[in-house]
Design a protein around this motif. Structure first.
Motif: not given
Length: 158
Positions: A118-120, A124-136
């Protein structure tokens, strides 16, 4: 912005919600002859798992569920308490599942597997990490652009 989301105690909330269900399940196993003497696959539901498969699976799925939950929250993942609980809770549940009835171990396995899936899919932590790296990366490029402009006009950057 929600202040509760940043709380280190938020990780305890799912466990507190599950406690009444676990106590009721444990009492039902003790008081119901069908559950006390019931069988599921290789396990006697009223006795600990003789092969220790369910306690190991319970610990593994608890770790996976808490790790995926930790990945999907950036500020909480930097918290030492949250990181510690990610590793301590699976060990605690694995040890407890070794001595408790197999029905409780089965409950832990199924609920943590469901929570991880359910959490995945929802957070979606993979999408979240991708967005976080893009913002950085965008922030880094923006700062580099300002440094270039300041350098061009001879000002120092604070």
């Amino acid at each position: 912005r929600c202040v509760i989301r940043d709380s280190p105690y938020l990780g305890c909330l799912p466990m507190l919600i599950q406690m009444p269900i676990m106590i009721a399940l444990w009492q039902a196993i003790l008081r119901t002859p069908e559950l006390q003497n019931g069988r599921f696959l290789w396990m006697d539901l009223g006795h600990p798992d003789p092969y220790m498969v369910m306690p190991i699976l319970a610990a593994i799925f608890t770790f996976i569920a808490s790790y995926i939950g930790q990945l999907s929250q950036a500020k909480s993942s930097n918290n030492a308490m949250t990181k510690g609980m990610t590793y301590v809770m699976p060990v605690f549940i694995g040890v407890m599942a070794c001595s408790l009835q197999s029905a409780l171990s089965l409950y832990w396995v199924i609920s943590n597997l469901f929570q991880a899936i359910q959490t995945f899919f929802l957070q979606n932590p993979i999408k979240y990490y991708r967005e976080l790296k893009l913002k950085q990366l965008q922030e880094k490029e923006r700062k580099a652009k300002y440094r270039k402009i300041y350098k061009k006009f001879g000002r120092k950057i604070k």
